[in-house]
Structure formats: C-alpha cells, structure tokens
Design an enzyme around this catalytic site. Structure first.
Site, PDB file in Angstrom:
ATOM      1  N   ASN A   6       9.288   0.727  -3.074  1.00 21.95           N
ATOM      2  CA  ASN A   6      10.601   0.517  -2.466  1.00 21.95           C
ATOM      3  C   ASN A   6      10.972  -0.954  -2.671  1.00 21.95           C
ATOM      4  O   ASN A   6      10.410  -1.823  -2.019  1.00 21.95           O
ATOM      5  CB  ASN A   6      10.508   0.869  -0.969  1.00 21.95           C
ATOM      6  CG  ASN A   6      11.793   0.572  -0.220  1.00 21.95           C
ATOM      7  OD1 ASN A   6      12.821   0.269  -0.817  1.00 21.95           O
ATOM      8  ND2 ASN A   6      11.728   0.651   1.102  1.00 21.95           N
ATOM      9  N   LYS A   8      13.738  -2.383  -1.947  1.00 22.88           N
ATOM     10  CA  LYS A   8      14.677  -2.887  -0.921  1.00 22.88           C
ATOM     11  C   LYS A   8      15.791  -3.678  -1.610  1.00 22.88           C
ATOM     12  O   LYS A   8      16.271  -3.255  -2.654  1.00 22.88           O
ATOM     13  CB  LYS A   8      13.928  -3.690   0.136  1.00 22.88           C
ATOM     14  CG  LYS A   8      12.734  -2.901   0.672  1.00 22.88           C
ATOM     15  CD  LYS A   8      12.062  -3.506   1.851  1.00 22.88           C
ATOM     16  CE  LYS A   8      10.906  -2.599   2.272  1.00 22.88           C
ATOM     17  NZ  LYS A   8      10.239  -3.038   3.481  1.00 22.88           N
ATOM     18  N   HIS A  88      14.334   5.405   6.540  1.00 25.02           N
ATOM     19  CA  HIS A  88      13.493   4.203   6.505  1.00 25.02           C
ATOM     20  C   HIS A  88      13.769   3.366   7.755  1.00 25.02           C
ATOM     21  O   HIS A  88      14.902   3.287   8.221  1.00 25.02           O
ATOM     22  CB  HIS A  88      13.775   3.386   5.237  1.00 25.02           C
ATOM     23  CG  HIS A  88      12.798   2.271   5.067  1.00 25.02           C
ATOM     24  ND1 HIS A  88      12.943   1.063   5.720  1.00 25.02           N
ATOM     25  CD2 HIS A  88      11.647   2.201   4.364  1.00 25.02           C
ATOM     26  CE1 HIS A  88      11.904   0.298   5.396  1.00 25.02           C
ATOM     27  NE2 HIS A  88      11.114   0.953   4.585  1.00 25.02           N
ATOM     28  N   GLU A 157       5.350   5.283   8.460  1.00 24.81           N
ATOM     29  CA  GLU A 157       5.373   3.823   8.334  1.00 24.81           C
ATOM     30  C   GLU A 157       5.562   3.192   9.708  1.00 24.81           C
ATOM     31  O   GLU A 157       6.694   3.140  10.209  1.00 24.81           O
ATOM     32  CB  GLU A 157       6.549   3.395   7.439  1.00 24.81           C
ATOM     33  CG  GLU A 157       6.496   3.952   6.035  1.00 24.81           C
ATOM     34  CD  GLU A 157       7.353   3.110   5.095  1.00 24.81           C
ATOM     35  OE1 GLU A 157       6.777   2.548   4.159  1.00 24.81           O
ATOM     36  OE2 GLU A 157       8.564   3.003   5.311  1.00 24.81           O
ATOM     37  N   GLY A 163       6.156  -5.140   6.107  1.00 26.09           N
ATOM     38  CA  GLY A 163       6.460  -6.504   5.688  1.00 26.09           C
ATOM     39  C   GLY A 163       5.778  -7.574   6.534  1.00 26.09           C
ATOM     40  O   GLY A 163       6.114  -8.750   6.436  1.00 26.09           O
ATOM     41  N   SER A 193       2.713  -2.647   4.663  1.00 26.53           N
ATOM     42  CA  SER A 193       1.771  -3.669   4.196  1.00 26.53           C
ATOM     43  C   SER A 193       0.643  -3.127   3.323  1.00 26.53           C
ATOM     44  O   SER A 193      -0.482  -3.629   3.366  1.00 26.53           O
ATOM     45  CB  SER A 193       1.206  -4.464   5.383  1.00 26.53           C
ATOM     46  OG  SER A 193       2.257  -5.213   5.977  1.00 26.53           O
TER      47      SER A 193
HETATM   48  P1  PGA Z   1       5.937  -3.297   2.941  1.00 30.10           P
HETATM   49  O1  PGA Z   1       7.144  -2.247   3.113  1.00 30.10           O
HETATM   50  O2  PGA Z   1       4.992  -2.693   1.956  1.00 30.10           O
HETATM   51  O3  PGA Z   1       6.587  -4.546   2.438  1.00 30.10           O
HETATM   52  O4  PGA Z   1       5.312  -3.462   4.275  1.00 30.10           O
HETATM   53  C1  PGA Z   1       6.920  -0.869   3.119  1.00 30.10           C
HETATM   54  C2  PGA Z   1       8.222  -0.139   3.273  1.00 30.10           C
HETATM   55  O5  PGA Z   1       9.119  -0.650   3.957  1.00 30.10           O
HETATM   56  O6  PGA Z   1       8.396   0.970   2.738  1.00 30.10           O
END
Ligand code: PGA
Length: 237
Positions: A6, A8, A88, A157, A163, A193
């Site tokens: 993803n 983003k 999400h 998640e 993040g 993460s």
């Molecule tokens: P991250 O995000 O791996 O940066 O924690 C995961 C996500 O939001 O799908």
C-alpha cells in the site's frame, strides 16, 4: 500467500512505473508464484502488463457522475483495475468514513466482481479496554459485510501498529487471526509495521495468509525481498 503493498500518498506516476518494472523483473527472476498486489496512489495508476495486480486504495461507490474529487469504477476500469482496498484505518479515522459508507462501497464493488481487500483493526485505547470490548469493536467492522464473498480478502491491521514500528506480539496476532477466521474463511492478511526483519515470523503464524505492507513497501528491493521470503516459506511447506 498474498503479499500486498500500500503506497498510500507516496511515489509519483513515474516512480511507480519504474518500481513496477523492477518488481516484475525480480519476481520473474526469482520464479515467484505468490499473489502480489500493489496499491499505488490513484494518480499513479496506469495500464500495467504483468503478473502483479494493481488495485485502488479507494474509490467512490459509483460508475461515474457528479462527485467532485472522487474516482468511479469507470475510471478504474480504463486501466484494468479490478481490485480495491476498503476500510483502511486511515480512511476510517482520518477521512472519517463510516461503517455505513464502507458497506455501500463494499456492496457496489462486490456487484462488479472486484477483489476486495477489506481492512479491520482496533485503535490503542480500545485494545487497552480489554479483549471483550476490542472484539466488539472489530466485530462491528464486519457489520453489513458479506464475509462469504468469493473475492474477499480481509486484512487485520491494528491502528496503533500502522506506521509506528510497533507490532502486537506474535501470540497476539495468532489469537486474533484464529478468532477472525471464525468470522470469515477468506484469506486473512496481517498489516501494521511489517518489514523485512519481521515478515518471516509474521508469515509463519498460523492463519496468516499474507501481509499488507505500507512504509516498508516503498523501496522495491525491500518489497521484492519480502515476496521472496514468502516464496521460500511456501516452498518449504
Ligand atoms: P505500515 O502500514 O506498514 O506502514 O505500518 C500498513 C498499512 O497501512 O496498510
């Protein structure tokens, strides 16, 4: 296994195109047969040929129409997009999407046969309230969702792990996935993460069918190594 990236609001159209070229090459070289999904920023979506499936991070529940700033299925299908991320946590918590809106979106894209990666997960304060309120919170995110939809993938998640570099313990992920598998037998991804140095242990957890990776997916060398780790685990099984 399903390995999803993803992006983003990261990477330009140009950067996304060279990322995808590199990823296709590496997957081919590695003889990788895992299901790989990439969700670029909407303006970076382009027609893509190859075995990686591109998906939309979001879209509106419409074919087209007067919805300023939104994207409809007609705009996605111009680029052969038939995969979408719904629910999400950033859309739920930052953009304020309600369960009702998500259900509408889910039903619209389900009707069109899209592969839907549907995200669920609890914020930290809810987790701290204990496992019963936490499961109630997560269960509410399943309300109105057809958990038997054939093209459904669920992603668990925890909001506080996205993040932040924080992750639940492996045992916590295992228990949560076991519980969520009782709600739907759809493939169940873990996200939050995930990175190169923890992906192997996460993928080895029972009932983890893959991962949804945000920040750590932005460098193609790292993401392709993650795909390779998934392949190695699969080969061993
Ligand atoms: P991250 O995000 O791996 O940066 O924690 C995961 C996500 O939001 O799908």
């Amino acid at each position: 296994m399903i390995i999803a990236a993803n992006f983003k609001t990261n990477l330009t159209r140009k950067q996304t195109a060279s990322y995808l070229d590199a990823l296709e090459d590496i997957l081919k070289e590695d003889d990788n047969s895992q299901e790989v999904l990439v969700f670029p920023a909407i303006s970076s979506i382009d027609a893509h040929e190859g075995r990686v499936a591109l998906g939309a991070q979001n879209a509106y529940a419409t074919l087209n129409g007067a919805f300023t700033g939104e994207t409809g299925s007609e705009q996605l299908e111009e680029f052969g997009i038939k995969t979408i991320l719904i629910g999400h946590s950033e859309r739920r918590h930052i953009l304020g999407e309600t369960q009702e809106e998500l259900v509408k979106k889910f039903n619209f894209y389900k009707k069109l046969g899209y592969k839907i990666v549907y995200c669920v997960g609890e914020p930290l304060d809810i987790r701290e309230d204990g496992s019963e309120p936490m499961m109630e919170y997560i269960s509410a995110q399943y309300e109105g969702i057809d958990t038997e939809y054939e093209n459904l993938i669920v992603a668990y998640e925890p909001v506080w792990a996205i993040g932040t570099g924080l992750t639940p313990t492996l045992r916590d992920i295992e228990l949560l996935h076991l519980t969520l598998k009782q709600k739907s037998t759809a493939p169940l991804l873990y996200g939050g993460s995930v990175k190169l140095d923890n992906i192997e242990e996460v993928l080895n957890i029972q009932n983890v069918d893959g991962v949804l990776v945000g920040g750590a997916s932005l460098v193609v060398e790292d993401f392709s190594k993650m795909c390779k780790i998934a392949q190695n685990i699969d080969d061993k099984e």
